[in-house]
Design an enzyme around this catalytic site. Structure first.
Site, PDB file in Angstrom:
ATOM      1  N   GLU A 172     -34.025 -62.384 -78.373  1.00 50.69           N
ATOM      2  CA  GLU A 172     -34.681 -63.375 -79.227  1.00 50.69           C
ATOM      3  C   GLU A 172     -35.517 -62.722 -80.326  1.00 50.69           C
ATOM      4  OE1 GLU A 172     -34.258 -66.488 -79.631  1.00 50.69           O
ATOM      5  OE2 GLU A 172     -32.781 -66.627 -78.032  1.00 50.69           O
ATOM      6  N   TYR A 187     -41.661 -70.606 -80.839  1.00 47.12           N
ATOM      7  CA  TYR A 187     -40.192 -70.619 -80.766  1.00 47.12           C
ATOM      8  C   TYR A 187     -39.708 -69.644 -79.673  1.00 47.12           C
ATOM      9  CZ  TYR A 187     -35.488 -69.166 -81.310  1.00 47.12           C
ATOM     10  OH  TYR A 187     -34.205 -68.832 -80.992  1.00 47.12           O
ATOM     11  N   ASP A 239     -36.179 -73.422 -84.713  1.00 44.53           N
ATOM     12  CA  ASP A 239     -36.014 -72.303 -85.640  1.00 44.53           C
ATOM     13  C   ASP A 239     -35.390 -72.856 -86.919  1.00 44.53           C
ATOM     14  OD1 ASP A 239     -33.413 -72.848 -84.945  1.00 44.53           O
ATOM     15  OD2 ASP A 239     -32.861 -70.774 -84.525  1.00 44.53           O
TER      16      ASP A 239
END
Ligand code: SF4
Length: 385
Positions: A65, A148, A166
């Site tokens: 991520e 996020y 996002d």
């Protein structure tokens, strides 16, 4: 029968559905259960086989991520694989030299992400027995992790119903809901988070009795549709599983969304860099601890504000003031458009570099490959091969 209506400002809930007052489309229905079911069905059939999707290890998900922020999937794959080979655990990351970590990150940019991960790993080893936390609040507390990333890790690694927003999901929901205001508006941001939250909550309910990892699948499905179908510019609506729920598709004005904030104006900056070679070795330095891109190596370089500054620096490096650059690199960092002119300087004897207090070194071509460089200076290194 009278409708029971709970209305708060421009967002309200009625008969099991959320509504949003857009101004133009006064009352539009949002059906999280139906949309979630469509996304889950589509994701089960179309998910790309990506290496980090074969694991639920929160450390591996975290690494993916962070790398995927502002970087495309195809670029990230080899970086993620190399990182997981070299630093397979939180402990190994905590024990790794900063230089090794930055080298594994070289080319991905925004190096503070790599530094923050190492800092977080050290903290986890010292304070949490080297284990990755499992709650949203704890994860959000780690350096370099925002809402996020915390939501993505909780949903993907632990299948928790945490929303994510996002760029891809912002675009998708903006079109789905025909949101008329710019996406940096605080109410729009709140609405998009709310929509994302309603979708993942619906997915969790739908997976409740089956044991399916629906929260993970829903969030990844939304991101995947945003990245591959609801793409910037012209979306591929005919392939979209949630087309029947999309208000922009119904109106035929998908390309108007998302409404973007006013363009940032770019500032131009000019730098010059020198390649100085002595007996097959090149002069480089490590950037200082508090500087941007700290810990990365670079060729001698200076920012020049005007032509006379540039001429003076060229002369100090033993070159005529009118020398033409050997190469030119243009790149953009945040709001700066940077031009870097590269000159081969005749010797280090006349270099202005020695006055610098930073750590400098003469390295062979092989040694230059081992240490981490910023992207622009890695390009200079490539010119030397
Ligand atoms: Fe995006 Fe088109 Fe799907 Fe609407 S129908 S969500 S605009 S891809």
């Amino acid at each position: 029968m009278m409708t029971r209506l709970l209305k708060l400002s421009t967002i309200w809930f009625d008969k099991g559905h959320w509504f949003f007052d857009h101004g133009a489309d006064l009352k539009t229905e949002f059906a999280p259960e139906a949309i979630s079911a469509l996304v889950l069905g589509w994701y089960a059939a179309h998910a790309r086989d990506l290496p980090w999707r074969r694991t639920t290890d929160p450390y591996a998900v975290w690494v993916s991520e962070i790398m995927l922020q502002q970087t495309q999937v195809k670029t990230v794959i080899p970086y993620w694989e190399r990182w997981m080979r070299e630093l397979p655990t939180i402990q190994s990351l905590a024990e790794a030299d900063l230089e090794k970590v930055l080298k594994l990150w070289e080319g991905l940019g925004y190096y503070r992400r790599a530094r923050a991960m190492r800092q977080a790993a050290i903290w986890l080893v010292e304070n949490n027995g080297g284990a990755f936390p499992s709650t949203h609040a704890e994860i959000l507390n780690l350096p370099g992790i925002g809402p996020y990333t915390a939501g993505a890790i909780c949903s993907i690694a632990y299948n928790q119903p945490t929303p994510i927003v996002d760029g891809n999901i912002t675009r998708l929901i903006s079109r789905l809901e025909r949101i008329q205001k710019p996406v940096d508006d605080s109410k729009v941001k709140a609405l998009i988070w709310k929509r994302s939250g309603a979708l993942v909550a619906a997915a969790a309910r739908q997976g409740q009795d089956t044991g399916a990892r629906n929260c993970s699948a829903l969030n990844q499905g939304l991101m995947e549709i945003g990245a591959t179908i609801c793409i910037p510019g012209k979306p591929l609506c005919l392939l979209c599983p949630i087309q029947t729920h999309c208000k922009a598709f119904k109106k035929g004005d998908q390309e108007r969304y998302p409404q973007l904030p006013e363009r940032v104006s770019y500032t131009r900056r000019n730098f010059i860099a020198f390649i100085i070679e002595r007996d097959g070795r090149f002069l480089v330095r490590k950037r200082e601890e508090k500087a941007l891109n700290a810990g990365l190596w670079e060729f001698p370089n200076w920012e020049v504000l005007n032509d006379s500054e540039k001429e003076s620096l060229l002369q100090k490096a033993g070159l005529p003031g009118s020398a033409a650059p050997f190469r030119k690199i243009k790149h953009t960092i945040t709001r700066y458009r940077i031009t870097l002119e590269i000159f081969k300087a005749p010797s280090a004897g006349n270099s202005i570099w020695d006055a610098s207090s930073t750590e400098s070194s003469w390295m062979t071509l092989e040694q230059l490959q081992i240490v981490p460089f910023s992207s622009a200076h890695a390009k200079i290194r490539e010119f030397l091969k």
